[in-house]
Design a protein around this motif. Structure first.
Motif, short mmCIF file in Angstrom:
data_model
loop_
_atom_site.label_atom_id
_atom_site.label_comp_id
_atom_site.label_asym_id
_atom_site.label_seq_id
_atom_site.Cartn_x
_atom_site.Cartn_y
_atom_site.Cartn_z
N ILE A 41 0.76 -1.16 0.18
CA ILE A 41 -0.18 -0.19 0.15
C ILE A 41 0.97 1.11 0.13
O ILE A 41 0.53 2.38 -0.58
N ARG A 42 1.96 1.21 0.72
CA ARG A 42 2.92 2.33 0.61
C ARG A 42 3.41 2.55 -0.66
O ARG A 42 3.73 3.71 -1.05
N GLY A 43 3.72 1.22 -1.33
CA GLY A 43 4.41 1.49 -2.57
C GLY A 43 3.17 2.01 -3.65
O GLY A 43 3.67 2.62 -4.48
N GLU A 44 2.01 1.55 -3.57
CA GLU A 44 0.95 2.18 -4.23
C GLU A 44 0.77 3.74 -4.20
O GLU A 44 0.64 4.45 -5.04
N ASN A 45 1.02 4.24 -2.97
CA ASN A 45 0.88 5.48 -2.60
C ASN A 45 2.21 6.22 -3.51
O ASN A 45 1.83 7.36 -3.86
N LEU A 46 3.16 5.64 -3.42
CA LEU A 46 4.40 6.21 -3.97
C LEU A 46 3.95 6.29 -5.53
O LEU A 46 4.35 7.22 -6.24
N TRP A 47 3.44 5.37 -6.17
CA TRP A 47 3.06 4.96 -7.48
C TRP A 47 2.02 6.33 -7.88
O TRP A 47 2.32 7.02 -8.66
N LEU A 48 1.28 6.42 -7.04
CA LEU A 48 0.23 7.53 -7.18
C LEU A 48 0.52 8.68 -7.11
O LEU A 48 0.58 9.85 -7.79
N LYS A 49 1.66 9.10 -5.79
CA LYS A 49 2.22 10.34 -5.74
C LYS A 49 3.04 10.73 -6.87
O LYS A 49 3.14 12.09 -7.17
N ASN A 50 3.77 9.86 -7.41
CA ASN A 50 4.79 10.12 -8.38
C ASN A 50 3.92 10.29 -9.70
O ASN A 50 4.83 10.19 -10.73
N ASN A 51 2.74 9.97 -9.78
CA ASN A 51 2.10 10.02 -11.06
C ASN A 51 2.78 8.94 -12.18
O ASN A 51 2.53 9.24 -13.39
N SER A 88 16.65 5.00 -12.23
CA SER A 88 17.63 5.64 -13.28
C SER A 88 16.89 5.84 -14.68
O SER A 88 17.10 6.64 -15.52
N GLY A 89 15.47 5.37 -14.67
CA GLY A 89 14.80 5.55 -15.83
C GLY A 89 15.15 4.81 -16.87
O GLY A 89 16.27 4.41 -17.13
N ILE A 90 14.11 4.57 -17.86
CA ILE A 90 14.58 4.17 -19.22
C ILE A 90 14.05 4.69 -20.31
O ILE A 90 12.81 5.29 -20.23
N LYS A 91 14.67 5.09 -21.51
CA LYS A 91 14.28 6.12 -22.31
C LYS A 91 13.75 7.29 -21.99
O LYS A 91 14.32 8.29 -21.34
N THR A 92 12.29 7.43 -22.04
CA THR A 92 11.67 8.44 -21.90
C THR A 92 11.05 8.73 -20.26
O THR A 92 10.40 9.69 -19.73
N MET A 93 11.53 7.50 -19.56
CA MET A 93 11.00 7.58 -18.08
C MET A 93 12.07 8.58 -17.21
O MET A 93 13.07 8.39 -17.53
N PRO A 94 11.38 9.22 -16.36
CA PRO A 94 12.42 10.41 -15.70
C PRO A 94 13.02 9.55 -14.68
O PRO A 94 12.69 8.75 -14.24
N LYS A 95 14.07 10.32 -14.27
CA LYS A 95 15.01 9.46 -13.18
C LYS A 95 14.27 9.95 -11.72
O LYS A 95 14.00 11.04 -11.61
N PHE A 96 14.09 9.18 -11.04
CA PHE A 96 13.57 9.64 -9.58
C PHE A 96 14.76 9.35 -8.56
O PHE A 96 15.87 8.74 -8.81
N ASP A 97 14.50 9.69 -7.34
CA ASP A 97 15.35 9.83 -6.20
C ASP A 97 15.02 8.71 -4.94
O ASP A 97 14.64 9.22 -4.05
N PHE A 98 14.33 7.75 -5.31
CA PHE A 98 13.69 6.96 -4.29
C PHE A 98 14.89 6.48 -3.45
O PHE A 98 15.69 5.98 -3.77
N ASN A 99 14.64 6.31 -1.97
CA ASN A 99 15.54 5.78 -1.13
C ASN A 99 15.25 4.03 -1.26
O ASN A 99 14.33 3.70 -1.89
N GLU A 100 16.07 3.51 -0.28
CA GLU A 100 16.08 2.25 -0.56
C GLU A 100 14.76 1.49 -0.23
O GLU A 100 14.05 0.59 -0.54
N SER A 101 14.03 2.13 1.13
CA SER A 101 12.67 1.56 1.57
C SER A 101 11.73 2.02 0.54
O SER A 101 10.63 1.18 0.40
N GLU A 102 11.69 3.08 -0.20
CA GLU A 102 10.65 3.32 -1.10
C GLU A 102 10.77 2.44 -2.50
O GLU A 102 9.80 2.01 -3.03
N LYS A 103 12.09 2.03 -2.96
CA LYS A 103 12.41 1.02 -3.96
C LYS A 103 11.66 -0.16 -3.28
O LYS A 103 10.71 -0.86 -4.34
N GLU A 104 11.93 -0.71 -2.13
CA GLU A 104 11.27 -1.87 -1.60
C GLU A 104 9.77 -1.79 -1.59
O GLU A 104 9.12 -2.83 -1.78
N GLU A 105 9.16 -0.64 -1.18
CA GLU A 105 7.87 -0.68 -1.34
C GLU A 105 7.23 -0.62 -2.72
O GLU A 105 6.03 -1.37 -2.92
N LEU A 106 7.77 -0.01 -3.58
CA LEU A 106 7.44 -0.13 -5.14
C LEU A 106 7.42 -1.55 -5.74
O LEU A 106 6.54 -2.06 -6.27
#
Length: 143
Positions: A41-51, A88-106
């Motif tokens: 759910i925290r990962g979903e919230n990050l998904w939504l927050k970062n659009n 890191s993003g791929i092609k047109t995907m922007p680069k994000f600055d997620f910390n390790e716990s945020e990456k785990e949640e996503l």
């Protein structure tokens, strides 16, 4: 026709529409209930927050710039690859600055979504009446 007949037909059609939608949108028997863990759910919230849904899709719903990620975990099965992709993003995907716990949640969000079904379904059959019959694991549902 007289105006009263038009009004009656309009009210009848509106009532039928509302009743139909009530049954369609309150029936969870076709898909069951998807319950995400707190971490997902925290990962979903990050998904939504970062659009993320503006470019990516889940079950075919969302943007079309990036791929559908419903089963991204099944295709990669490499946690480190997916975590690297988040930042890191791929092609047109922007680069994000997620910390390790945020990456785990996503990652947990994508893992749990991956377990809920397959999209697009390679077992989908379109019936002559327009309904789609989809195979979900061991069950068959009509949508």
């Amino acid at each position: 026709m007289k105006p009263k007949k038009y009004l009656f037909i309009l009210l009848l059609l509106s009532t039928l529409f509302l009743v139909y939608n009530f049954f369609i949108y309150t029936d969870s028997s076709a898909y069951g209930n998807v319950h995400l863990s707190e971490k997902a759910i925290r990962g979903e919230n990050l998904w939504l927050k970062n659009n993320c849904n503006s470019c990516h899709q889940i079950y075919g719903l969302g943007g079309y710039l990036g791929p559908d990620l419903t089963n991204a975990y099944s295709f990669r099965k490499n946690d480190n690859y997916l975590k690297a992709m988040f930042n890191s993003g791929i092609k047109t995907m922007p680069k994000f600055d997620f910390n390790e716990s945020e990456k785990e949640e996503l990652l947990q969000f994508l893992k749990e979504i991956d377990q809920t079904g397959h999209y697009p379904s390679t077992n989908a059959k379109i019936k002559p009446n327009g309904w789609v019959e989809i195979q979900y694991k061991n069950d068959v549902h009509e949508n």
